[in-house]
Scaffold this active site. Sequence first.
Site, PDB file in Angstrom:
ATOM      1  CG  ASP A  55     -74.370   6.821 -67.769  1.00  0.00           C
ATOM      2  OD1 ASP A  55     -74.193   7.808 -68.851  1.00  0.00           O
ATOM      3  OD2 ASP A  55     -73.967   6.384 -67.002  1.00  0.00           O
ATOM      4  CG  ASP A  58     -69.423 -16.986 -64.462  1.00  0.00           C
ATOM      5  OD1 ASP A  58     -68.763 -16.119 -63.435  1.00  0.00           O
ATOM      6  OD2 ASP A  58     -68.939 -16.730 -65.939  1.00  0.00           O
ATOM      7  CG  PHE A  68     -63.642 -14.113 -69.064  1.00  0.00           C
ATOM      8  CD1 PHE A  68     -63.876 -13.962 -70.054  1.00  0.00           C
ATOM      9  CD2 PHE A  68     -63.215 -12.626 -68.449  1.00  0.00           C
ATOM     10  CE1 PHE A  68     -63.620 -12.874 -70.522  1.00  0.00           C
ATOM     11  CE2 PHE A  68     -62.811 -11.425 -68.915  1.00  0.00           C
ATOM     12  CZ  PHE A  68     -63.076 -11.873 -70.634  1.00  0.00           C
ATOM     13  CB  THR A  69     -58.138 -15.486 -68.318  1.00  0.00           C
ATOM     14  OG1 THR A  69     -58.086 -15.659 -69.712  1.00  0.00           O
ATOM     15  CG2 THR A  69     -57.843 -15.943 -67.474  1.00  0.00           C
ATOM     16  CB  THR A  85     -58.874 -17.893 -73.150  1.00  0.00           C
ATOM     17  OG1 THR A  85     -59.944 -16.547 -71.640  1.00  0.00           O
ATOM     18  CG2 THR A  85     -57.356 -18.056 -72.546  1.00  0.00           C
ATOM     19  NE  ARG A  86     -62.631 -10.601 -75.829  1.00  0.00           N
ATOM     20  CZ  ARG A  86     -62.197 -10.414 -77.214  1.00  0.00           C
ATOM     21  NH1 ARG A  86     -61.607 -10.451 -77.599  1.00  0.00           N
ATOM     22  NH2 ARG A  86     -63.954  -9.954 -77.398  1.00  0.00           N
ATOM     23  CB  SER A  93     -65.940 -18.506 -68.322  1.00  0.00           C
ATOM     24  OG  SER A  93     -67.029 -18.037 -68.858  1.00  0.00           O
ATOM     25  CE  LYS A 148     -70.393 -17.640 -69.135  1.00  0.00           C
ATOM     26  NZ  LYS A 148     -70.121 -18.478 -68.260  1.00  0.00           N
TER      27      LYS A 148
END
Length: 511
Positions: A303, A340, A373-374, A377-378, A380, A392
Amino acid sequence: MTKPSEIKLLDRALLTRAAADSFRKLHPRHMARNPVMFVVEAGAVLATLALLGVGTRGSFSFQLQVVLWLWATVLFANFAEAVAEGRGKAQADSLRRTKTDSVARRLVGPERREESIPSSTLRKGDLVVVETNQLIPGDGTVVEGIASVDESAITGESAPVIREAGGDRSAVTGGTKVLSDRIVVEITSEPGSTFLDRMIKLVEGAERQKTPNEIALDILLAGLTIVFLFATITLRPFALYGGGDLSPTVLVALLVCLIPTTIGGLLSAIGIAGMDRVLRHNVLAMSGRAVEASGDVNVLLLDKTGTITLGNRQAAEFLPAPGVDARELAELAQLASLADETPEGRSIVILAKEKHGIRGRELRDLHAHFVPFTARTRMSGLDFEGGRKVRKGAADTVDAFVRAAGGSFPDEVRRDVARISGEGGTPLVVTDGGKVAGTIYLKDVVKGGMKERFDRLRAMGIRTVMITGDNPLTAASIAGEAGVDDFLAEATPEDKLALIRKEQARGTSSR
């Protein structure tokens, strides 16, 4: 789910348990499974009985040494087997401790009061709360909220997945980690039947099944033992006929020296140690047959994500929007990623430093607040005191953010986003308020040394094939960088099974 600590060979607890097991294994029912060592144990018993009937001092000293060596031989063989078995048991115990030490926040009563309990006591139907950076304590279904979940420990996929109440994206697995937001999970498994429990059972259930080669060797060793046993027994009548005599102790010592004692004593330990060795590389061999079969493998199916690549996406390139300087984009991307702590965010900061020499800064010096980031909202970024907002995130959410601020989304950036997505990468669009600054190219990074490893496999006559769900262009790029012999792109589970059957039909043994 924390990674079990590596079990050391000279671990005191392991050796203590193995020493006790070596005496328990002296039971004839266990020793009878190994004809060679059973004969050695029978000889040790016979020599011990002869020792108890000896009256002269010199003869007693000689026979005592023989008896001690015989019992030491039997106990050492049992000890070697017990150590090999103990390592597998220790791995299962380590997983069990991990499960027991996990804490769950259960909701109790109509008022839904929270209480902290061990995850091992959770029952089917219990409701638990899981928030950012917490582990999901058990297998279940999301009944409230939406969150981004890291399932790489289970699936090996680097990209977080969205789990939300309702629909077909509500199932979660115990041991995975919530990266953002808050969810309420209804436990769907009883104690002892979770994913982690099944893993423990697989480790403990790895049976000691003899391989065809081992069976053949056992037959040979048993045959040699019988031949030498008859040869030794006939020595005493010949000695008596010649006017001499041979004590039982001398005959037993001679027999043990003649029969293949070392091979018989270590054969089972070698098989168990082989199963444990592959287990330390996260390969579960259910029997010695699987370990032996691995020596016949000439095609290796791999993989991509987490095996050939690092598993966590890394920032590879800054693509500025029209009228924006590359350094300006790098500065904005770094600002949005300063706080982040995800691997992707840290890689953006590192890339900005390597490409443009931009060093890190403290949020308190910038008078800014980090917006994490959440799953909703996607995005941060940072909110500055003067009202400035740097973000971004995913292209569609950034587009909506920019339009709400009175800006527009450039067509050139849309083309960059489409190209990155088409190549199997992940585009993150950076914006400074209503101005789109450009795109960050996140891509899978091939692990260091993979090309050299595949070269060694090729020299051993093993062909490597990479399997991925990426499009052919991305798959070809990664396959060339990693040095695999072939690849299968846009693979579904059915495609993987078909490839395995195809290789087996060619007379190969593929894994």
